[in-house]
Structures are given as C-alpha cells and as structure tokens.
Design a protein around this motif. Structure first.
Motif, PDB file in Angstrom:
ATOM      1  N   THR A 189       6.696   0.536  -1.829  1.00  0.00           N
ATOM      2  CA  THR A 189       6.235   1.353  -2.829  1.00  0.00           C
ATOM      3  C   THR A 189       7.341   1.783  -3.852  1.00  0.00           C
ATOM      4  O   THR A 189       6.904   1.778  -4.943  1.00  0.00           O
ATOM      5  CB  THR A 189       5.508   2.598  -2.453  1.00  0.00           C
ATOM      6  N   ASP A 190       8.444   2.068  -3.471  1.00  0.00           N
ATOM      7  CA  ASP A 190       9.640   2.514  -4.198  1.00  0.00           C
ATOM      8  C   ASP A 190      10.063   1.241  -4.970  1.00  0.00           C
ATOM      9  O   ASP A 190      10.752   1.328  -6.229  1.00  0.00           O
ATOM     10  CB  ASP A 190      10.893   3.163  -3.366  1.00  0.00           C
ATOM     11  N   GLY A 191       9.665  -0.050  -4.389  1.00  0.00           N
ATOM     12  CA  GLY A 191      10.226  -1.180  -5.078  1.00  0.00           C
ATOM     13  C   GLY A 191       9.203  -1.736  -6.040  1.00  0.00           C
ATOM     14  O   GLY A 191       9.473  -2.851  -6.418  1.00  0.00           O
ATOM     15  N   GLY A 192       8.138  -1.209  -6.072  1.00  0.00           N
ATOM     16  CA  GLY A 192       7.092  -1.699  -7.184  1.00  0.00           C
ATOM     17  C   GLY A 192       6.208  -2.762  -6.529  1.00  0.00           C
ATOM     18  O   GLY A 192       5.586  -3.270  -7.217  1.00  0.00           O
ATOM     19  N   ILE A 193       6.242  -2.819  -5.120  1.00  0.00           N
ATOM     20  CA  ILE A 193       5.347  -3.789  -4.503  1.00  0.00           C
ATOM     21  C   ILE A 193       3.956  -3.274  -4.693  1.00  0.00           C
ATOM     22  O   ILE A 193       3.478  -2.283  -3.968  1.00  0.00           O
ATOM     23  CB  ILE A 193       5.771  -4.177  -2.962  1.00  0.00           C
ATOM     24  N   PRO A 194       2.699  -4.097  -5.118  1.00  0.00           N
ATOM     25  CA  PRO A 194       1.414  -3.658  -5.066  1.00  0.00           C
ATOM     26  C   PRO A 194       0.912  -3.432  -3.605  1.00  0.00           C
ATOM     27  O   PRO A 194       1.138  -4.529  -2.836  1.00  0.00           O
ATOM     28  CB  PRO A 194       0.494  -4.691  -5.703  1.00  0.00           C
ATOM     29  N   LEU A 195       0.494  -2.514  -3.355  1.00  0.00           N
ATOM     30  CA  LEU A 195       0.258  -2.134  -1.715  1.00  0.00           C
ATOM     31  C   LEU A 195      -1.039  -1.369  -1.650  1.00  0.00           C
ATOM     32  O   LEU A 195      -1.193  -0.326  -2.317  1.00  0.00           O
ATOM     33  CB  LEU A 195       1.308  -1.268  -1.074  1.00  0.00           C
ATOM     34  N   THR A 196      -1.775  -1.892  -0.665  1.00  0.00           N
ATOM     35  CA  THR A 196      -3.064  -0.906  -0.490  1.00  0.00           C
ATOM     36  C   THR A 196      -2.912  -0.387   0.876  1.00  0.00           C
ATOM     37  O   THR A 196      -2.613  -1.054   1.836  1.00  0.00           O
ATOM     38  CB  THR A 196      -4.117  -2.264  -0.352  1.00  0.00           C
ATOM     39  N   SER A 197      -3.015   0.979   0.833  1.00  0.00           N
ATOM     40  CA  SER A 197      -3.056   1.686   2.192  1.00  0.00           C
ATOM     41  C   SER A 197      -4.494   1.774   2.564  1.00  0.00           C
ATOM     42  O   SER A 197      -5.308   2.365   1.827  1.00  0.00           O
ATOM     43  CB  SER A 197      -2.417   2.894   1.964  1.00  0.00           C
ATOM     44  N   CYS A 198      -5.003   1.376   3.716  1.00  0.00           N
ATOM     45  CA  CYS A 198      -6.406   1.596   4.345  1.00  0.00           C
ATOM     46  C   CYS A 198      -6.944   2.854   4.431  1.00  0.00           C
ATOM     47  O   CYS A 198      -5.858   3.775   5.035  1.00  0.00           O
ATOM     48  CB  CYS A 198      -6.389   0.713   5.537  1.00  0.00           C
ATOM     49  N   SER A 199      -7.980   3.345   4.260  1.00  0.00           N
ATOM     50  CA  SER A 199      -8.419   4.649   4.055  1.00  0.00           C
ATOM     51  C   SER A 199      -9.612   4.839   4.800  1.00  0.00           C
ATOM     52  O   SER A 199     -10.302   5.712   4.919  1.00  0.00           O
ATOM     53  CB  SER A 199      -8.620   5.083   2.784  1.00  0.00           C
ATOM     54  N   HIS A 200     -10.173   3.569   5.665  1.00  0.00           N
ATOM     55  CA  HIS A 200     -11.222   3.900   6.466  1.00  0.00           C
ATOM     56  C   HIS A 200     -10.851   4.309   7.924  1.00  0.00           C
ATOM     57  O   HIS A 200     -10.497   3.730   8.750  1.00  0.00           O
ATOM     58  CB  HIS A 200     -12.144   2.647   6.590  1.00  0.00           C
ATOM     59  N   GLY A 201     -10.600   5.694   8.169  1.00  0.00           N
ATOM     60  CA  GLY A 201      -9.839   6.123   9.187  1.00  0.00           C
ATOM     61  C   GLY A 201      -8.442   5.717   8.768  1.00  0.00           C
ATOM     62  O   GLY A 201      -7.838   6.180   7.868  1.00  0.00           O
ATOM     63  N   SER A 202      -7.802   4.785   9.568  1.00  0.00           N
ATOM     64  CA  SER A 202      -6.523   4.105   8.744  1.00  0.00           C
ATOM     65  C   SER A 202      -6.898   2.836   8.792  1.00  0.00           C
ATOM     66  O   SER A 202      -5.981   1.784   8.451  1.00  0.00           O
ATOM     67  CB  SER A 202      -5.301   4.290   9.887  1.00  0.00           C
ATOM     68  N   SER A 203      -8.035   2.128   8.793  1.00  0.00           N
ATOM     69  CA  SER A 203      -8.405   0.715   8.725  1.00  0.00           C
ATOM     70  C   SER A 203      -8.851   0.338   7.325  1.00  0.00           C
ATOM     71  O   SER A 203      -9.488   1.427   6.470  1.00  0.00           O
ATOM     72  CB  SER A 203      -9.534   0.422   9.886  1.00  0.00           C
TER      73      SER A 203
END
Length: 380
Positions: A127-141
């Motif tokens: 994230t600090d390097g600007g990579i597009p990142l999806t953090s799962c949010s269904h629980g942690s899925s």
C-alpha cells in the motif's frame, strides 16, 4: 534490457528439466539424499517448486518465494501480475512488486482482511508503494465468510500466461515448513479461469461483468491436461475426484494425500480413501499433521480402514493429492495442488484454489517428494 524468464531447454524436441535452485553440498547433500527433491524444476509447460527446510542450513527454505521474485523481476512494461494471498508479513516480494509497478507492470493484489487489521509487512509495503490492493471484508474473506486462504499468482509476461498455485503463505514461519508450488505456462484457458476467479475476489462478489458463477462454473478445464478449481462451493468435488478412481493395478496403484488439515466435516473423503484401499486394492497413503487426526483417519469404518502404517504424521503445510491409477476412463499420473485443505471451512467458507495437472513427470517428482516425507514421518 528487460530480464526474461529462463527459457525451456529442449533437445531434439524432448523437454529437459531445468533445475533453478542449486542442490546442497557436503553434509546437507547427505541429508538431501535421504530427504528427497527440493527446489524448482521445469518440465515442459509445468514447473514444480518443492521446499524442505531440513535441507537448508538455517532451517528456512525460500525456494518458492525466490522463484516468485524471479518471475516478478522478469516482468516489464505492459506485463500483468495478479495475486491473491492469505497472510503476507515478509517484505521482499512486496518490494519487487512495487519496483515492477514503477517500471510499468500492471500489478494488483487481493489479500485476506487480517493483513490490513494486523498491519502486516506485505500489506504495508504494497500500500505504501501504491499497489492497488483489495482487502477482503466478508469476515476476512472476499467470496466466503471465513478466510481468503488463496495462494494464487497469475503472470502474463511477454505474452506468456502463467498460473501458479502454492501452499505457502508469505511469512517467515512458513519458510520453516515443507511447502510446494505448481506452475503452468502457456495455458490460456486455465489462466482465463483463474483470472475470472481473481476478478470476482477483487469485486468481492461471485458476479463480475454481469456473469454470476455457481458451483458448475467453479471448475474449468485448461488446454494442457489441466483443471482449475475455485472455492468456496457447496458440493465436495475432492470427493468427486476420488470417486473417479476406477481401478488400481500393477505399478499403477497409488493414491497419496498430504493434508495439513483433515477434519471431520470431510469424513466422506476419509471413507472413500479407505474404500480405495480395502475394496479397490489401491496403495493409499496419507500424511497428516497430528496424532488425533491420524487416529481419526485410520479408524475402521464401513468402507474399510487405513491402519498398518497407511496414515502417518509429518509437520508439513502441503495440500496435495496424487493419483497413479485409472482415473475415469484413462490411466493417469495426476496431481492436485493448491491452498485447499481437507476441512469443512476450505470447502464451504474459505476462498481457496486447486490446480490439477495430468503429467507423469510432475506426478513422479511429487511422488518422490511425498515418499521422502513418509520416510521421516511418525505414527502407528
């Protein structure tokens, strides 16, 4: 000049295995002779990477991470990398991905939500390097309700599409456990299937671009004696795989399972393995992680039993099924590898992947790896 992947070596039209990790020497070489294969080997369109920390002086085998770093470092402007990973604390590959993005590689990552919650090293570096990142949010899925347990890597480098599934998380603790990676190159259909799955993970929905997947869509054939499997799902297609074993005969009579987790919700798999042993005459061997699981798997049931050394304990993080038998209408030497444990959560609530390859070179190397683990396993 862009660095490219190591080319496939050929000799008079026959593929030659290319060893990408140097073998151990001295005392470690003696241990390796007992321990079996490790490192990365290319055979045609397939690559197998096997780790065995007991063969490494510091007890940490980074062969899989090193190979993923090599692939990432070889990517140039216009190439594509897609990743779905469970836990990621080590920064090395994350730094390589940031550098790849900075030179024009299209890099996107999906991570289990625990990484954001814990501010893990991989998450923060990306994230600090600007990579597009999806953090799962269904629980942690992303698609299930529990974990996004995938270890899936997709590369489109120089127009060559590659799919890699592995059992390893990108943590230092995982480098101290046996793990494996199976990579398929040049299989556009398999790549398209897993890219479709990755797109749904990224969207956190089974519907993507107006197309909703059900269980039937979560399995797809590739173009090179391959299949891809995506989870979670309702029906147990690992049981379906084992039910397709129709005959064991002569030297083609082996069923090998290495399961970091094997739990009671998958009791039908246990019973089918026992039936393959006792009713079909297959040589069934199972590696599990602890004494309680060993006792449960080898317990007698209506289908038969797997006692007398058929179930053993070895501290491995692998998730493997290998079949050298008649599978469906064909005699096959096939491997299933990926993130999928033989647990209820892996089937019904986790994001998971498996890949299947039917190739005697691949199965032979995995069988040798399995035998080396069995030789060091304990049990009753």
């Amino acid at each position: 000049m862009r660095r490219r992947m190591l080319p496939l070596a050929t000799l008079t039209g026959l593929s030659v295995a290319v060893i990408l990790v140097y073998p151990p020497t001295g005392a470690l070489a003696d241990a390796a002779a007992e321990a079996g294969p490790r490192g990365c080997v290319v055979s045609g369109d397939y690559e197998t990477c096997l780790t065995d920390p007991e063969q490494v002086s510091n007890g940490h085998d980074t062969a899989i991470e090193d190979r993923l770093r090599q692939l990432t470092q070889s990517a140039g402007s216009g190439d594509v990398i897609r990743i779905s990973e469970y836990t990621w604390t080590r920064p090395e590959l994350a730094r390589d991905l940031v550098a790849a993005k900075d030179r024009g590689v299209d890099v996107k990552v999906v991570l289990d939500g625990i990484n954001k919650h814990d501010h893990n090293g991989g998450y923060t570096t990306l994230t600090d390097g600007g990579i597009p990142l999806t953090s799962c949010s269904h629980g942690s899925s992303c698609l299930g309700t529990h974990f996004s347990h995938n270890k899936l890597f997709l590369f489109d480098i120089g127009g060559v599409k590659q799919v890699a599934v592995t059992s390893t998380n990108l943590t230092t603790a995982q480098m101290a456990l046996p793990n494996n990676m199976l990579k398929v190159s040049g299989d556009d259909k398999l790549y398209a299937f897993f890219l479709g799955y990755w797109n749904r993970l990224n969207a956190q929905s089974w519907t993507y671009d107006g197309d909703t997947w059900d269980d039937d869509d979560k399995v797809a054939a590739g173009s090179k004696s391959t299949y891809g499997y995506a989870y979670p799902r309702h029906s147990d297609n690992v049981l379906t795989v084992l039910n397709k074993v129709k005959e064991c005969s002569g030297s083609h009579n082996r069923i090998m399972v290495a399961a970091a987790l094997f739990t009671k919700p998958r009791v039908a798999i246990r019973d089918r393995l026992a039936a393959l042993q006792d009713k079909l005459g297959c040589d069934v061997q199972v590696i599990v992680g602890d004494r309680d699981t060993e006792s449960w798997v080898q317990a007698a049931n209506s289908s038969g039993d797997l006692r007398n050394g058929k179930v053993s304990i070895f501290n491995s993080h692998n998730k493997l099924i290998m079949i050298d038998a008649k599978y469906g209408d064909e005699w096959q030497r096939a491997v299933w590898s990926g993130s999928h444990n033989l647990s209820g959560t892996s089937l019904r609530t986790n994001d998971e992947t498996l890949a299947y390859v039917n190739d005697p070179r691949v199965e032979g190397r995995y069988a040798e790896y399995f035998d080396a683990m069995m030789a060091r396993a304990t049990g009753t």
